[in-house]
Design a protein around this motif. Structure first.
Motif, mmCIF file in Angstrom:
data_model
loop_
_atom_site.group_PDB
_atom_site.id
_atom_site.type_symbol
_atom_site.label_atom_id
_atom_site.label_comp_id
_atom_site.label_asym_id
_atom_site.label_seq_id
_atom_site.Cartn_x
_atom_site.Cartn_y
_atom_site.Cartn_z
ATOM 1 N N VAL A 1 8.627 -13.069 -6.605
ATOM 2 C CA VAL A 1 7.327 -13.012 -7.288
ATOM 3 C C VAL A 1 7.232 -11.753 -8.134
ATOM 4 N N ARG A 2 7.612 -10.626 -7.555
ATOM 5 C CA ARG A 2 7.537 -9.355 -8.279
ATOM 6 C C ARG A 2 8.485 -9.375 -9.485
ATOM 7 N N GLY A 3 9.666 -9.926 -9.276
ATOM 8 C CA GLY A 3 10.614 -9.988 -10.381
ATOM 9 C C GLY A 3 10.126 -10.870 -11.517
ATOM 10 N N MET A 4 9.550 -12.028 -11.172
ATOM 11 C CA MET A 4 9.025 -12.917 -12.207
ATOM 12 C C MET A 4 7.873 -12.264 -12.960
ATOM 13 N N GLN B 1 0.825 -1.212 0.000
ATOM 14 C CA GLN B 1 0.000 0.000 0.000
ATOM 15 C C GLN B 1 0.859 1.262 0.000
ATOM 16 N N GLY B 2 2.012 1.190 0.641
ATOM 17 C CA GLY B 2 2.892 2.350 0.672
ATOM 18 C C GLY B 2 3.873 2.404 -0.479
ATOM 19 N N HIS B 3 3.765 1.460 -1.376
ATOM 20 C CA HIS B 3 4.712 1.368 -2.486
ATOM 21 C C HIS B 3 4.059 1.899 -3.751
ATOM 22 N N VAL B 4 4.658 2.913 -4.343
ATOM 23 C CA VAL B 4 4.117 3.515 -5.558
ATOM 24 C C VAL B 4 5.013 3.124 -6.732
ATOM 25 N N PHE B 5 4.451 2.326 -7.619
ATOM 26 C CA PHE B 5 5.186 1.926 -8.818
ATOM 27 C C PHE B 5 4.188 1.682 -9.931
ATOM 28 N N SER B 6 4.306 2.445 -10.970
ATOM 29 C CA SER B 6 3.380 2.327 -12.103
ATOM 30 C C SER B 6 4.142 1.882 -13.342
ATOM 31 N N PRO B 7 4.020 0.613 -13.700
ATOM 32 C CA PRO B 7 4.668 0.150 -14.933
ATOM 33 C C PRO B 7 4.094 0.880 -16.137
ATOM 34 N N THR B 8 4.932 1.214 -17.064
ATOM 35 C CA THR B 8 4.534 2.012 -18.215
ATOM 36 C C THR B 8 4.049 1.102 -19.348
ATOM 37 N N VAL B 9 2.734 1.083 -19.525
ATOM 38 C CA VAL B 9 2.133 0.387 -20.658
ATOM 39 C C VAL B 9 1.607 1.450 -21.610
ATOM 40 N N ASN C 1 -8.096 -1.638 -36.860
ATOM 41 C CA ASN C 1 -7.138 -1.004 -35.962
ATOM 42 C C ASN C 1 -6.538 -2.083 -35.062
ATOM 43 N N LEU C 2 -5.379 -2.601 -35.468
ATOM 44 C CA LEU C 2 -4.742 -3.678 -34.725
ATOM 45 C C LEU C 2 -4.066 -3.125 -33.468
ATOM 46 N N ALA C 3 -4.189 -3.868 -32.373
ATOM 47 C CA ALA C 3 -3.575 -3.454 -31.117
ATOM 48 C C ALA C 3 -2.061 -3.590 -31.203
ATOM 49 N N ALA C 4 -1.366 -2.594 -30.665
ATOM 50 C CA ALA C 4 0.096 -2.622 -30.653
ATOM 51 C C ALA C 4 0.601 -1.949 -29.376
ATOM 52 N N HIS C 5 0.099 -2.433 -28.225
ATOM 53 C CA HIS C 5 0.533 -1.890 -26.939
ATOM 54 C C HIS C 5 1.976 -2.324 -26.663
ATOM 55 N N THR C 6 2.683 -1.481 -25.970
ATOM 56 C CA THR C 6 4.072 -1.784 -25.627
ATOM 57 C C THR C 6 4.283 -1.602 -24.124
ATOM 58 N N TYR C 7 5.293 -2.267 -23.617
ATOM 59 C CA TYR C 7 5.640 -2.187 -22.196
ATOM 60 C C TYR C 7 7.086 -1.726 -22.072
ATOM 61 N N GLU C 8 7.270 -0.649 -21.358
ATOM 62 C CA GLU C 8 8.607 -0.100 -21.168
ATOM 63 C C GLU C 8 9.248 -0.717 -19.929
ATOM 64 N N ARG C 9 10.324 -1.421 -20.123
ATOM 65 C CA ARG C 9 11.039 -2.030 -18.997
ATOM 66 C C ARG C 9 11.738 -0.936 -18.186
ATOM 67 N N LEU D 1 7.588 -11.164 -16.896
ATOM 68 C CA LEU D 1 6.531 -11.696 -17.762
ATOM 69 C C LEU D 1 5.734 -10.608 -18.479
ATOM 70 N N MET D 2 5.815 -9.383 -18.000
ATOM 71 C CA MET D 2 4.955 -8.317 -18.519
ATOM 72 C C MET D 2 5.054 -8.118 -20.032
ATOM 73 N N PRO D 3 6.255 -8.072 -20.623
ATOM 74 C CA PRO D 3 6.290 -7.884 -22.087
ATOM 75 C C PRO D 3 5.559 -8.987 -22.853
#
Length: 205
Positions: free
Chosen positions: A129-132, A83-91, A102-110, A136-138
């Motif tokens: 767990v968080r690292g795995m 709850q105190g951890h703020v981290f927003s992965p960039t999708v 319109n084909l989807a082409a979302h990207t994930y910034e490591r 896996l996100m990309p």
């Protein structure tokens, strides 16, 4: 049904023939588009299935490690840290146009994944767990793109097939029927004219 006495003219016949030619050309284009959409949808589906199979085993390992974390780690403490951890992965949302789809082409910034807490705050398993999951996100985003594209292509394919059916079953048959009626009516008029000319010649002879 149009009034053939009024509409059965050569100009109308030319117009009907032009419309029939355009409808047939449109049908040919739609059939090629349908085939391209089908091939692309099948390719997206094949790649999505392969990617899902690859991710399933890795996801199972992650889920097993998460269950183990629940058994051995202080879950309330993990919740407080989360709850105190703020981290927003960039999708980043994206798309690309192809064959009116319109084909989807979302990207994930490591990005560098910050630690959940200090060593004394949590064990190694939550960080694993968080690292795995982060690793896996990309692939998960890629799977999202593939499966979204299958649905989008399928919708467009159905619409294209309805257009093909309308041209094949309704528009083109009606135009052909109208062309035959006009041609028959013009032939009848021509025979009537020839008969009148022969009749007139017979009277003058």
């Amino acid at each position: 049904m149009p009034d053939l006495q009024r509409h059965a003219t050569k100009a109308e016949l030319v117009r009907i023939r032009q419309e029939l030619m355009l409808a047939q050309e449109g049908l040919s284009l739609l059939e090629r588009k349908r085939d391209s959409l089908m091939n692309q949808a099948l390719e997206e589906l094949r790649q999505a299935r392969e990617l899902r199979q690859q991710l399933t085993e890795r996801w199972k390992q992650l889920a097993d490690l998460w269950k183990d974390t629940y058994k051995h780690d202080d879950v309330p403490q993990l919740r407080r840290l989360a709850q105190g951890h703020v981290f927003s992965p960039t999708v980043q949302e994206g798309g690309r146009g192809w064959m009116s789809v319109n084909l989807a082409a979302h990207t994930y910034e490591r990005v560098t994944l910050p630690f959940l807490g200090a060593v004394m705050d949590c064990g190694l398993r939550p960080e694993q767990v968080r690292g795995m999951l982060h690793a896996l996100m990309p692939e998960l985003i890629e799977l999202l793109n593939r499966e979204s594209n299958v649905r989008r292509l399928t919708r467009t394919l159905r619409q294209c097939q309805r257009q093909v059916n309308a041209l094949e079953d309704i528009v083109i048959p009606e135009l052909r029927q109208a062309r035959r009626r006009i041609e028959q009516r013009l032939e009848e008029r021509e025979r009537e004219s020839l008969f009148q000319i022969k009749r007139l010649k017979g009277r003058l002879a």
